[in-house]
Design a protein around this motif. Sequence first.
Motif, PDB file in Angstrom:
ATOM      1  N   SER A 141       0.823  -1.260   0.050  1.00 10.76           N
ATOM      2  CA  SER A 141      -0.174  -0.088  -0.201  1.00 10.76           C
ATOM      3  C   SER A 141       0.409   1.710   0.295  1.00 10.76           C
ATOM      4  CB  SER A 141      -0.992   0.403   1.260  1.00 10.76           C
ATOM      5  OG  SER A 141      -1.456  -1.146   1.243  1.00 10.76           O
ATOM      6  N   VAL A 142       0.270   2.671  -0.676  1.00 11.62           N
ATOM      7  CA  VAL A 142       0.758   3.273  -0.944  1.00 11.62           C
ATOM      8  C   VAL A 142       0.748   4.690  -0.317  1.00 11.62           C
ATOM      9  CG1 VAL A 142       2.598   5.084  -2.191  1.00 11.62           C
ATOM     10  CG2 VAL A 142       3.126   2.356  -2.221  1.00 11.62           C
ATOM     11  N   VAL A 143       0.708   5.674   0.250  1.00  7.89           N
ATOM     12  CA  VAL A 143       0.495   6.644   1.014  1.00  7.89           C
ATOM     13  C   VAL A 143       1.641   7.915  -0.127  1.00  7.89           C
ATOM     14  CG1 VAL A 143      -0.114   9.070   2.273  1.00  7.89           C
ATOM     15  CG2 VAL A 143      -0.805   6.383   3.195  1.00  7.89           C
ATOM     16  N   PHE A 144       0.765   8.255  -1.129  1.00 14.01           N
ATOM     17  CA  PHE A 144       1.996   9.337  -2.162  1.00 14.01           C
ATOM     18  C   PHE A 144       1.122  11.130  -1.807  1.00 14.01           C
ATOM     19  CE2 PHE A 144       3.265  11.667  -6.474  1.00 14.01           C
ATOM     20  CZ  PHE A 144       4.322  11.554  -5.901  1.00 14.01           C
ATOM     21  N   GLN A 145       2.694  11.362  -1.438  1.00 17.43           N
ATOM     22  CA  GLN A 145       2.382  12.772  -1.224  1.00 17.43           C
ATOM     23  C   GLN A 145       3.375  13.332  -2.344  1.00 17.43           C
ATOM     24  OE1 GLN A 145       4.711  15.276   1.773  1.00 17.43           O
ATOM     25  NE2 GLN A 145       2.724  16.238   1.936  1.00 17.43           N
ATOM     26  N   PRO A 146       2.230  14.199  -3.725  1.00 22.13           N
ATOM     27  CA  PRO A 146       3.203  14.744  -4.241  1.00 22.13           C
ATOM     28  C   PRO A 146       3.697  15.961  -4.331  1.00 22.13           C
ATOM     29  CG  PRO A 146       0.848  14.093  -5.045  1.00 22.13           C
ATOM     30  CD  PRO A 146       1.261  14.433  -4.270  1.00 22.13           C
ATOM     31  N   HIS A 147       5.020  15.788  -4.830  1.00 23.30           N
ATOM     32  CA  HIS A 147       5.775  17.075  -4.527  1.00 23.30           C
ATOM     33  C   HIS A 147       6.251  18.110  -5.541  1.00 23.30           C
ATOM     34  CE1 HIS A 147       9.975  19.411  -4.389  1.00 23.30           C
ATOM     35  NE2 HIS A 147       9.818  19.159  -2.938  1.00 23.30           N
ATOM     36  N   LEU A 148       6.000  19.600  -5.510  1.00 21.45           N
ATOM     37  CA  LEU A 148       6.474  20.606  -6.271  1.00 21.45           C
ATOM     38  C   LEU A 148       4.740  20.278  -7.724  1.00 21.45           C
ATOM     39  CD1 LEU A 148       9.279  20.663  -7.694  1.00 21.45           C
ATOM     40  CD2 LEU A 148       8.419  21.862  -4.988  1.00 21.45           C
ATOM     41  N   TYR A 149       4.058  21.872  -7.722  1.00 23.93           N
ATOM     42  CA  TYR A 149       2.399  22.042  -8.679  1.00 23.93           C
ATOM     43  C   TYR A 149       3.401  21.519 -10.288  1.00 23.93           C
ATOM     44  CZ  TYR A 149       0.492  23.829  -4.822  1.00 23.93           C
ATOM     45  OH  TYR A 149      -0.465  23.914  -3.781  1.00 23.93           O
ATOM     46  N   SER A 150       4.442  22.110 -10.658  1.00 27.68           N
ATOM     47  CA  SER A 150       4.821  21.846 -12.279  1.00 27.68           C
ATOM     48  C   SER A 150       5.142  20.458 -12.212  1.00 27.68           C
ATOM     49  CB  SER A 150       6.589  22.266 -12.198  1.00 27.68           C
ATOM     50  OG  SER A 150       7.445  22.241 -11.192  1.00 27.68           O
ATOM     51  N   ARG A 151       6.149  19.371 -11.255  1.00 25.07           N
ATOM     52  CA  ARG A 151       6.004  18.611 -11.115  1.00 25.07           C
ATOM     53  C   ARG A 151       4.589  17.587 -11.734  1.00 25.07           C
ATOM     54  NH1 ARG A 151       9.497  17.474  -7.207  1.00 25.07           N
ATOM     55  NH2 ARG A 151      11.572  17.924  -8.671  1.00 25.07           N
ATOM     56  N   GLU A 156      -1.556  -8.909   7.189  1.00 24.52           N
ATOM     57  CA  GLU A 156      -0.291  -9.650   7.504  1.00 24.52           C
ATOM     58  C   GLU A 156       0.841  -9.547   6.524  1.00 24.52           C
ATOM     59  OE1 GLU A 156       1.121 -13.044  10.672  1.00 24.52           O
ATOM     60  OE2 GLU A 156      -0.938 -12.745  10.662  1.00 24.52           O
ATOM     61  N   GLY A 157       1.566  -9.063   6.893  1.00 28.09           N
ATOM     62  CA  GLY A 157       3.249  -9.245   5.936  1.00 28.09           C
ATOM     63  C   GLY A 157       2.816  -8.285   5.060  1.00 28.09           C
ATOM     64  N   GLY A 158       2.294  -7.536   5.187  1.00 30.39           N
ATOM     65  CA  GLY A 158       2.532  -6.450   4.213  1.00 30.39           C
ATOM     66  C   GLY A 158       2.957  -5.214   4.015  1.00 30.39           C
ATOM     67  N   ILE A 159       3.088  -4.301   3.619  1.00 27.34           N
ATOM     68  CA  ILE A 159       4.180  -2.359   3.436  1.00 27.34           C
ATOM     69  C   ILE A 159       3.040  -2.117   3.149  1.00 27.34           C
ATOM     70  CG2 ILE A 159       5.933  -1.746   2.429  1.00 27.34           C
ATOM     71  CD1 ILE A 159       7.583  -4.245   2.394  1.00 27.34           C
ATOM     72  N   LEU A 160       3.087  -0.608   3.778  1.00 30.68           N
ATOM     73  CA  LEU A 160       2.716   0.374   3.281  1.00 30.68           C
ATOM     74  C   LEU A 160       3.995   1.461   3.473  1.00 30.68           C
ATOM     75  CD1 LEU A 160      -0.871   2.696   5.577  1.00 30.68           C
ATOM     76  CD2 LEU A 160       1.733   3.474   4.681  1.00 30.68           C
ATOM     77  N   LEU A 161       4.618   2.106   1.932  1.00 30.84           N
ATOM     78  CA  LEU A 161       5.009   3.279   2.052  1.00 30.84           C
ATOM     79  C   LEU A 161       4.447   4.388   2.216  1.00 30.84           C
ATOM     80  CD1 LEU A 161       6.547   1.654  -1.503  1.00 30.84           C
ATOM     81  CD2 LEU A 161       7.871   2.338   0.925  1.00 30.84           C
ATOM     82  N   THR A 162       4.645   5.432   3.052  1.00 23.51           N
ATOM     83  CA  THR A 162       4.950   6.736   3.022  1.00 23.51           C
ATOM     84  C   THR A 162       5.798   6.885   2.088  1.00 23.51           C
ATOM     85  OG1 THR A 162       5.955   6.886   4.943  1.00 23.51           O
ATOM     86  CG2 THR A 162       3.475   7.091   4.793  1.00 23.51           C
ATOM     87  N   MET A 163       4.943   7.875   0.638  1.00 24.53           N
ATOM     88  CA  MET A 163       6.132   8.462  -0.301  1.00 24.53           C
ATOM     89  C   MET A 163       6.356  10.141  -0.297  1.00 24.53           C
ATOM     90  SD  MET A 163       7.008   5.721  -3.421  1.00 24.53           S
ATOM     91  CE  MET A 163       5.420   4.819  -3.393  1.00 24.53           C
ATOM     92  N   GLY A 164       7.498  10.144  -0.634  1.00 16.43           N
ATOM     93  CA  GLY A 164       7.393  12.370  -1.205  1.00 16.43           C
ATOM     94  C   GLY A 164       8.050  12.422  -0.529  1.00 16.43           C
ATOM     95  N   ALA A 165       9.343  14.149  -1.181  1.00 19.82           N
ATOM     96  CA  ALA A 165       9.974  14.735  -0.901  1.00 19.82           C
ATOM     97  C   ALA A 165       9.513  15.071   0.379  1.00 19.82           C
ATOM     98  CB  ALA A 165      10.650  15.801  -1.891  1.00 19.82           C
TER      99      ALA A 165
END
Length: 200
Positions: A93-103, A168-177
């Motif tokens: 599972s991923v929680v993604f925070q985009p970085h920059l409006y232009s990107r 169980e056994g899963g991974i949660l990724l928090t991602m972003g700059a």
Amino acid sequence: YYKDEKLGDVQLLVPGMHNVDNALAAIATAYSLGIDFDAIKQGLVSYSGVDRRFQYKGKCNGATVIDDYAHHPTEVAAAITQARSAAGNGDVSVVFQPHLYSRTQSFAERFADALSHADHVYVCDIYGAREDPVPGVDSTLITSHLPKARYVPDMHEAARLAAREVSEGGILLTMGAGSITQCDQDVLDEWEHDGAGSAQ
């Protein structure tokens, strides 16, 4: 092996084939410079990784939360691939925070493609950093290209919602700059609250 000579085995603390490749290169270089294999091995087995690069943040009842600085589609895809490898049969599972409006505007479809390799995807509001908001540019530019993704503006709420989906056994990724790195405790609190076990 080094020039057909078996040196021994090394078990790394960090997952991912790129870390295996890096370790092999380090072994070959250090050994060719005359460094004893036991010293090389000791250094490699104590290496736990770099802050915010697939950084272990906690575990509860077999589920793991990892934080990663990935903020470009190529990095996002690589982090998800690494999570897949580490999770084995567990979900990602991923929680993604985009970085920059232009990107976000430039790479929305590529972000969606990279995120499509996760089982569950939550995208929160853009971390603008040095940029002012751009009219019409928000995280729905990404989620509109990925039907399974959910747009949840608040990163803390997104982390709690994602935590409920990790098996169980899963991974949660928090991602972003940006500030997404603050959300690991939300995940662990949610797991503890749900009676999943004690966080480590």
